[in-house]
Design a protein around this motif. Structure first.
Motif, PDB file in Angstrom:
ATOM      1  N   ARG A 181       0.814  -1.221   0.000  1.00 44.94           N
ATOM      2  CA  ARG A 181       0.000   0.000   0.000  1.00 44.94           C
ATOM      3  C   ARG A 181       0.849   1.273   0.000  1.00 44.94           C
ATOM      4  O   ARG A 181       0.386   2.316   0.460  1.00 44.94           O
ATOM      5  CB  ARG A 181      -0.947   0.044   1.207  1.00 44.94           C
ATOM      6  N   GLU A 182       2.094   1.194  -0.504  1.00 44.98           N
ATOM      7  CA  GLU A 182       2.939   2.383  -0.473  1.00 44.98           C
ATOM      8  C   GLU A 182       2.340   3.517  -1.306  1.00 44.98           C
ATOM      9  O   GLU A 182       2.307   4.670  -0.862  1.00 44.98           O
ATOM     10  CB  GLU A 182       4.353   2.057  -0.997  1.00 44.98           C
ATOM     11  N   VAL A 183       1.848   3.194  -2.496  1.00 43.14           N
ATOM     12  CA  VAL A 183       1.298   4.229  -3.382  1.00 43.14           C
ATOM     13  C   VAL A 183       0.030   4.820  -2.780  1.00 43.14           C
ATOM     14  O   VAL A 183      -0.153   6.045  -2.735  1.00 43.14           O
ATOM     15  CB  VAL A 183       1.009   3.646  -4.778  1.00 43.14           C
ATOM     16  N   GLU A 184      -0.856   3.941  -2.288  1.00 45.84           N
ATOM     17  CA  GLU A 184      -2.121   4.418  -1.739  1.00 45.84           C
ATOM     18  C   GLU A 184      -1.900   5.251  -0.473  1.00 45.84           C
ATOM     19  O   GLU A 184      -2.533   6.303  -0.290  1.00 45.84           O
ATOM     20  CB  GLU A 184      -3.044   3.235  -1.428  1.00 45.84           C
ATOM     21  N   LEU A 185      -1.002   4.785   0.392  1.00 44.92           N
ATOM     22  CA  LEU A 185      -0.717   5.547   1.609  1.00 44.92           C
ATOM     23  C   LEU A 185      -0.076   6.887   1.266  1.00 44.92           C
ATOM     24  O   LEU A 185      -0.391   7.912   1.892  1.00 44.92           O
ATOM     25  CB  LEU A 185       0.203   4.738   2.525  1.00 44.92           C
ATOM     26  N   ALA A 186       0.803   6.898   0.279  1.00 43.41           N
ATOM     27  CA  ALA A 186       1.440   8.160  -0.128  1.00 43.41           C
ATOM     28  C   ALA A 186       0.406   9.157  -0.623  1.00 43.41           C
ATOM     29  O   ALA A 186       0.501  10.366  -0.351  1.00 43.41           O
ATOM     30  CB  ALA A 186       2.482   7.887  -1.214  1.00 43.41           C
ATOM     31  N   GLU A 187      -0.625   8.667  -1.335  1.00 37.26           N
ATOM     32  CA  GLU A 187      -1.674   9.570  -1.829  1.00 37.26           C
ATOM     33  C   GLU A 187      -2.477  10.151  -0.668  1.00 37.26           C
ATOM     34  O   GLU A 187      -2.807  11.349  -0.647  1.00 37.26           O
ATOM     35  CB  GLU A 187      -2.596   8.819  -2.789  1.00 37.26           C
ATOM     36  N   LEU A 188      -2.793   9.325   0.317  1.00 37.36           N
ATOM     37  CA  LEU A 188      -3.513   9.821   1.493  1.00 37.36           C
ATOM     38  C   LEU A 188      -2.665  10.810   2.285  1.00 37.36           C
ATOM     39  O   LEU A 188      -3.169  11.835   2.755  1.00 37.36           O
ATOM     40  CB  LEU A 188      -3.929   8.652   2.377  1.00 37.36           C
ATOM     41  N   VAL A 189      -1.382  10.507   2.438  1.00 41.00           N
ATOM     42  CA  VAL A 189      -0.497  11.419   3.168  1.00 41.00           C
ATOM     43  C   VAL A 189      -0.367  12.745   2.409  1.00 41.00           C
ATOM     44  O   VAL A 189      -0.336  13.820   3.010  1.00 41.00           O
ATOM     45  CB  VAL A 189       0.893  10.766   3.392  1.00 41.00           C
ATOM     46  N   ARG A 190      -0.290  12.655   1.076  1.00 37.62           N
ATOM     47  CA  ARG A 190      -0.234  13.900   0.276  1.00 37.62           C
ATOM     48  C   ARG A 190      -1.456  14.768   0.533  1.00 37.62           C
ATOM     49  O   ARG A 190      -1.351  15.988   0.713  1.00 37.62           O
ATOM     50  CB  ARG A 190      -0.152  13.563  -1.216  1.00 37.62           C
ATOM     51  N   ALA A 191      -2.630  14.140   0.544  1.00 39.77           N
ATOM     52  CA  ALA A 191      -3.857  14.883   0.812  1.00 39.77           C
ATOM     53  C   ALA A 191      -3.822  15.493   2.206  1.00 39.77           C
ATOM     54  O   ALA A 191      -4.244  16.637   2.414  1.00 39.77           O
ATOM     55  CB  ALA A 191      -5.075  13.972   0.657  1.00 39.77           C
ATOM     56  N   ALA A 192      -3.330  14.735   3.183  1.00 40.23           N
ATOM     57  CA  ALA A 192      -3.247  15.242   4.560  1.00 40.23           C
ATOM     58  C   ALA A 192      -2.296  16.425   4.645  1.00 40.23           C
ATOM     59  O   ALA A 192      -2.583  17.431   5.317  1.00 40.23           O
ATOM     60  CB  ALA A 192      -2.796  14.136   5.506  1.00 40.23           C
ATOM     61  N   GLU A 195      -6.045   3.695   9.299  1.00 45.07           N
ATOM     62  CA  GLU A 195      -5.311   3.708  10.571  1.00 45.07           C
ATOM     63  C   GLU A 195      -3.846   4.064  10.360  1.00 45.07           C
ATOM     64  O   GLU A 195      -3.255   4.820  11.151  1.00 45.07           O
ATOM     65  CB  GLU A 195      -5.437   2.338  11.249  1.00 45.07           C
ATOM     66  N   GLU A 196      -3.260   3.559   9.292  1.00 45.03           N
ATOM     67  CA  GLU A 196      -1.854   3.889   9.002  1.00 45.03           C
ATOM     68  C   GLU A 196      -1.709   5.360   8.646  1.00 45.03           C
ATOM     69  O   GLU A 196      -0.709   5.995   9.001  1.00 45.03           O
ATOM     70  CB  GLU A 196      -1.335   3.014   7.849  1.00 45.03           C
ATOM     71  N   LEU A 197      -2.684   5.906   7.936  1.00 47.59           N
ATOM     72  CA  LEU A 197      -2.653   7.340   7.651  1.00 47.59           C
ATOM     73  C   LEU A 197      -2.642   8.137   8.940  1.00 47.59           C
ATOM     74  O   LEU A 197      -1.850   9.079   9.103  1.00 47.59           O
ATOM     75  CB  LEU A 197      -3.869   7.729   6.795  1.00 47.59           C
ATOM     76  N   LEU A 198      -3.519   7.787   9.868  1.00 53.10           N
ATOM     77  CA  LEU A 198      -3.621   8.536  11.120  1.00 53.10           C
ATOM     78  C   LEU A 198      -2.322   8.412  11.928  1.00 53.10           C
ATOM     79  O   LEU A 198      -1.916   9.361  12.606  1.00 53.10           O
ATOM     80  CB  LEU A 198      -4.822   8.046  11.933  1.00 53.10           C
ATOM     81  N   ARG A 199      -1.677   7.244  11.838  1.00 51.79           N
ATOM     82  CA  ARG A 199      -0.390   7.095  12.535  1.00 51.79           C
ATOM     83  C   ARG A 199       0.689   7.974  11.898  1.00 51.79           C
ATOM     84  O   ARG A 199       1.637   8.394  12.565  1.00 51.79           O
ATOM     85  CB  ARG A 199       0.064   5.637  12.496  1.00 51.79           C
ATOM     86  N   ALA A 200       0.552   8.230  10.597  1.00 55.76           N
ATOM     87  CA  ALA A 200       1.566   9.012   9.887  1.00 55.76           C
ATOM     88  C   ALA A 200       1.455  10.506  10.170  1.00 55.76           C
ATOM     89  O   ALA A 200       2.374  11.266   9.867  1.00 55.76           O
ATOM     90  CB  ALA A 200       1.445   8.771   8.376  1.00 55.76           C
ATOM     91  N   CYS A 236     -10.531  13.307  -4.588  1.00 52.39           N
ATOM     92  CA  CYS A 236      -9.500  12.333  -4.968  1.00 52.39           C
ATOM     93  C   CYS A 236     -10.026  10.917  -4.716  1.00 52.39           C
ATOM     94  O   CYS A 236     -10.675  10.676  -3.700  1.00 52.39           O
ATOM     95  CB  CYS A 236      -8.235  12.587  -4.146  1.00 52.39           C
ATOM     96  N   ARG A 237      -9.762  10.016  -5.629  1.00 51.78           N
ATOM     97  CA  ARG A 237     -10.214   8.636  -5.487  1.00 51.78           C
ATOM     98  C   ARG A 237      -9.013   7.705  -5.349  1.00 51.78           C
ATOM     99  O   ARG A 237      -8.075   7.790  -6.156  1.00 51.78           O
ATOM    100  CB  ARG A 237     -11.066   8.225  -6.691  1.00 51.78           C
ATOM    101  N   VAL A 238      -9.069   6.854  -4.362  1.00 50.24           N
ATOM    102  CA  VAL A 238      -7.995   5.890  -4.123  1.00 50.24           C
ATOM    103  C   VAL A 238      -8.607   4.493  -4.180  1.00 50.24           C
ATOM    104  O   VAL A 238      -9.504   4.172  -3.386  1.00 50.24           O
ATOM    105  CB  VAL A 238      -7.311   6.131  -2.764  1.00 50.24           C
ATOM    106  N   ASP A 239      -8.146   3.682  -5.122  1.00 50.53           N
ATOM    107  CA  ASP A 239      -8.633   2.307  -5.264  1.00 50.53           C
ATOM    108  C   ASP A 239      -7.682   1.360  -4.550  1.00 50.53           C
ATOM    109  O   ASP A 239      -6.464   1.407  -4.772  1.00 50.53           O
ATOM    110  CB  ASP A 239      -8.731   1.920  -6.740  1.00 50.53           C
TER     111      ASP A 239
END
Length: 1003
Positions: free
Chosen positions: A17-28, A54-59, A212-215
């Protein structure tokens, strides 16, 4: 009570999930920087959506961001409306009560509808349009909190979202938000199939670039290996990986369950994950299995006291049963220490599927009996909805009907109209299954405001009859936007009333009036026959609120579709009737409609005085429907009367008021009206900003089309003809099948006609005008018809100048007929009438400057900068024909050029350029340039100036595109606009003009 808090994570490592997590972190990170973000996270059940969040919130930076989460509940329409948002608001209320109070000052009772367990005052009065105000209030609270610190809003399991939650989420995603706000929504993609209620919202959000859409896809074999290594504590054998990967197909939750089965040496050979889950259930003691099956019917979260009451076990036995279920990781305790939930919804679904129909009904009956015996077992705001669900699942039709009606009333109190409709729909299905005695004991309904009391089968405030349920359901469907359903309900009611053979005319009139609105809104007709039927039904009856609504509808319909003396008489009748009936709000609506019909002929100012009086009284009463309507229309009326500066002040008042009341749709229209006035005053840049504000707030098709079409007009007048044509096409896609009112049809025909003419499609332009003439669009009101007639005449004049054939006799004759029908009274209308006469004479071959001079003088008395330049151009062109009056011609053209340049009116500048030639531009511009120390702008944008410099250097479009990092198509559009604004016939002539006026320096 919590029998154990010990829980060993099945999957202690986060894999992939590196790409998906990176997209969420970018948005954050973007949200932390003040750029509000919205993200939709989608994937099949069990794929790991919650774990990724949950990983996003930890980041996130510890202690920096405020996180508020809410989950949707699988309860159909029986759950608490806005459940996840209520959960979010509880979190924010506990942490930032003072700020939430400040953001909701004056609207505390409205907030209490979704935050019932706070100390906010309960609403004393319920208004049927409170839902838009509620949505705006919640947005304002989130923005207030996000102005000081990052706020992360997580709404999970949107596939279970109640209709009210979907509406609110759509509002938040559509609305241009401010502050450090990140909204994350998750849903099961495999659940949202055709017909799923979430699909329309997702389709709408797909069109929004701001979302933004994350699949989330399934794991690869390598990722499954990593996950198994974490679970098992050591790298697994390749054969185990192959087996589990094949059986799980990379689904993270399935991998966990199969890994557990492998570790515990159970489930070997089982191909179905459901069998693996049930094997674990069957390994539990009998009492524990029974408790788990009972919990599966309690909902996503089950309260311990409620489970205790329903299970009927001694407490020590219950605790032991729960402990076994928790250790088996079927149930997990909630953080509050008193509630339980299933480890994953898939587990609950698998358990629920094992229940026999009779067993399911029995368990739900026990839930219903427990809640009736002790309502304190659940939150008070959830009690009625949960009782409705349990009694319906228990197949107790009498109690299910009773609680569905009660829950529907509570949903309406919370502005949850879609949920109210869902519950009333069930009540209508159950109606014939219960005896009359049970129906007579139903709780009272609060009917729509104009619906008559009592009625067929009921007296006064007694229990509702079938007809009342249909009326209330119609109201709920209309307020929730489900107009197809509303029309179906109305038709059912009218069939029932028809069988009563005219016994209840007031009720029939009410339903016919609603049908009039619905068929027009759905483009199934214009609604005239329906409202006329209603009018006949009330004609012989004493004055009533229903009758007042019918006559107001008649008057409004006439004002929109057939403005004229007959509609004016209808409006007058509606005012008098509503006043006699004591329906003050409806009387205010009728007075406003009368003003709209009188506005074009108000020479003494009485209409404006009346409009201000209606606005003042509406705001005193707090009647939001008329408050929004009058504040939308007052600026428009003032603008139509030529009082643009006053219109701006009225628009500013309306915007501030609509915003404070949460009337977002009305606010959008007022921004649009403000844009018109700014445009008239020559403040085009500000007008564009106001139009952007309107578009950002628009939700429905009609305003979105209107604002997009208005952009086409602005592009056209700036000289960007092809861009205007493309914009108008895009606007038409937004409109869909939306039926347009007269003023919009005139504006559409006007713009289409001029674009065709400017693109050299003279035959198409003439055909468009003749279609408008045949449709009666040239008959008025003069505010809309006169400008279109002026443009049509100007097109014929241009045809006479550029072709030997001259103007079209058919079009010119139609223009003369239409001109004779115009009733211009107000100064701005008279100015347009002078302009029309001047253009018509020119098109007919009469180049007398006199009519043009009259038009110039008339527009000088108005606040119309563009039209003043138009008239000056016409006068200058006429004067050029007289060699003795060249100085006067030069003066008029210089003034026209100066005005057009200040406005950025490329269309006029190109007309002036064609008239004067590249070396004959007004000398006054050069003199002013010399005094100012800079070259004239010709209305060029900064980007067009850059392009012109490169054109002057001989660059091709391809080379310009490479130099400026833009596409060749964009370059071509810029070059076309530049040629039009300079009045140049080609690139060489444009370069010469650029060198002559200092816009470029020769090599």
């Amino acid at each position: 009570m919590n029998p154990t808090t010990a829980r060993t994570p099945v999957s202690p490592v986060f894999v992939g999930r590196e790409v998906e997590l990176a997209e969420l972190v970018r948005a954050a990170r973007a949200a932390e920087g003040g750029d509000s973000q919205a993200v939709l996270l989608r994937g099949e059940a069990g794929v790991g959506k919650t774990r990724l969040v949950e990983e996003l919130l930890r980041a996130l930076e510890p202690g920096q961001a405020v996180v508020a989460s809410g989950g949707c509940i699988e309860a159909g329409g029986d759950g608490f409306p806005f459940a996840p948002f209520s959960e979010v608001l509880r979190t924010l209320w506990r942490r930032f009560q003072d700020e939430v109070r400040a953001a909701s000052a004056g609207q505390e009772a409205l907030l209490a509808r979704v935050l019932p367990d706070s100390d906010l005052p309960a609403p004393a009065v319920h208004r049927d349009n409170d839902v838009t105000r509620l949505f705006a209030l919640i947005t304002r609270i989130l923005e207030r909190l996000a102005s000081e610190r990052p706020v992360v809003l997580v709404i999970e399991d949107l596939h279970w979202a109640d209709a009210s939650t979907r509406d609110l989420l759509g509002f938040l995603f559509r609305t241009r938000r401010t502050g450090k706000l990140l909204i994350v929504g998750t849903y099961r993609s495999d659940d949202v199939r055709r017909g799923h209620p979430l699909r329309p919202l997702l389709a709408e959000l797909d069109r929004l670039r701001s979302v933004c859409r994350v699949d989330l896809s399934r794991f690869t074999r390598g990722e499954v290996t990593g996950q198994l290594t974490g679970i098992l504590g050591a790298p697994p054998d390749p054969g185990v990986v192959d087996d589990i990967f094949a059986r799980s197909d990379g689904n993270a939750f399935f991998v966990e369950e199969l890994a557990r089965a492998h570790r515990d040496h159970v489930g070997t050979g089982l191909e179905d994950l459901r069998d693996v889950l049930l094997t674990r259930l069957e390994s539990l003691p009998e009492e524990s299995q029974r408790v788990v099956r009972t919990a599966a019917q309690g909902g996503a979260v089950i309260e311990y006291p409620l489970l205790k009451a329903v299970a009927g076990l001694p407490e020590d036995v219950l605790i032991d049963a729960l402990r076994a279920a928790v250790l088996a990781q079927i149930l997990v305790p909630e953080p509050n220490g008193t509630n339980y939930r299933f480890r994953h919804s898939l587990v609950r679904e698998a358990v629920g599927a094992t229940l026999l129909p009779g067993e399911q009904a029995l368990i739900n009956r026990r839930y219903g009996e427990a809640l009736e015996a002790d309502p304190s077992l659940v939150r008070a705001e959830e009690l009625t909805g949960r009782l409705a669900r349990h009694w319906h699942a228990a197949q107790d039709d009498v109690k299910a009907l009773h609680m569905s009606v009660a829950a529907a009333e509570e949903a309406r109190e919370r502005c949850a109209y879609a949920d109210q409709l869902w519950l009333l729909d069930r009540a209508l299905l159950l109606w014939d299954r219960v005896p009359a005695q049970a129906r007579a004991a139903l709780p009272a309904l609060r009917f729509p405001e104009t619906y008559p009391c009592g009625g067929p089968g009921a007296d006064g405030d007694e229990a509702p009859c079938h007809q009342h349920l249909l009326a209330t359901a119609t109201f709920a469907a209309m307020h929730s936007g489900d107009f197809e359903k509303a029309l179906c309900l109305v038709d059912t009611a009218l069939r029932d009333l028809s069988a009563a053979k005219g016994e209840y005319p007031l009720y029939a009139a009410w339903f016919w009036t609603q049908r009039s609105r619905l068929v027009e809104g759905l483009s199934r007709g214009d609604g005239w026959q329906e409202v006329q039927t209603a009018r006949k039904l009330v004609a012989a009856l004493p004055p009533s609120v229903v009758g007042a609504e019918v006559l107001v509808r008649v008057a409004n319909w006439g004002a929109m579709h057939r403005p004229g003396p007959a509609s004016r008489a209808d409006a007058e009748e509606a005012v008098e009737y509503a006043t006699r009936a004591g329906a003050e709000e409806l009387a205010l609506h009728a007075r406003l409609t009368r003003c709209l019909l009188d506005a074009g002929t108000d020479t003494c100012g009485s209409v404006v005085d009346e409009l201000y009086a209606v606005r003042r009284r509406a705001e005193e009463l707090g009647e939001l429907t008329i408050v929004g309507r009058v504040n939308q229309n007052l600026p428009s009326v003032l603008e139509g009367m030529g009082r643009s500066t006053e219109a701006l002040a009225a628009a500013d008042h309306g915007i501030a008021l609509c915003r404070s009341l949460g009337l977002t749709d009305r606010e959008a229209w007022v921004h649009s009206n403000r844009s018109f006035s700014l445009f008239s005053l020559g403040r085009w840049a500000e007008a564009g900003t106001a139009l952007d504000e309107a578009a950002a707030l628009a939700r429905a098709r009609l305003p979105r089309w209107t604002f997009a079409a208005r952009r086409a007009v602005v592009l056209l007048l700036r000289g960007e003809v092809d861009a205007a044509a493309a914009q108008l096409d895009a606007a038409e896609e937004l409109r869909g099948t939306e039926k347009l009112q007269t003023q919009f049809l005139v504006a559409l025909g006007h713009c289409t006609m001029e674009i065709a003419a400017r693109q050299g499609r003279l035959a198409d332009a003439r055909a468009e005008f003749l279609r408008a003439e045949e449709a009666g669009l040239t008959d008025g009101p003069v505010r809309w018809s006169l400008p279109m007639l002026c443009t049509a005449a100007a097109i014929e004049g241009a045809a006479r100048r550029s072709t030997s054939a001259g103007g079209s006799p058919e079009v010119l004759a139609a223009l003369r007929r239409a001109a004779a029908r115009q009733q211009a009274v107000l100064p701005v209308s008279l100015a347009y009438a002078h302009l029309l006469e001047a253009e018509l004479r020119h098109a007919e071959g009469d180049d007398d400057p006199g009519p043009w001079s009259a038009a110039v003088a008339a527009f000088e008395q108005t606040e119309r900068a563009y039209e003043s330049a138009w008239a000056l151009l016409g006068e200058g062109r006429a004067l050029l024909a007289d060699r003795q009056r060249q100085a006067e011609a030069h003066d008029r053209l210089t003034r026209a050029h100066a005005l057009a340049t200040r406005l950025g009116a490329g269309l006029l500048l190109s007309d002036i350029g064609r008239l004067t030639g590249p070396v004959g531009l007004p000398r006054q511009e050069e003199t002013a340039t010399a005094r100012a120390g800079g070259p004239p702008s010709f209305g060029l944008t900064p980007r067009e100036s850059e392009v012109l410099e490169l054109v002057a250097l001989g660059y091709t479009n391809r080379r310009i595109a490479e130099e400026l990092f833009i596409s060749q198509k964009t370059t071509s559009t810029h070059v076309s606009s530049i040629l039009a604004k300079l009045g140049a016939s080609g690139r060489t002539e444009a370069a010469a003009i650029a060198y002559r006026h200092g816009l470029s320096t020769p090599l």
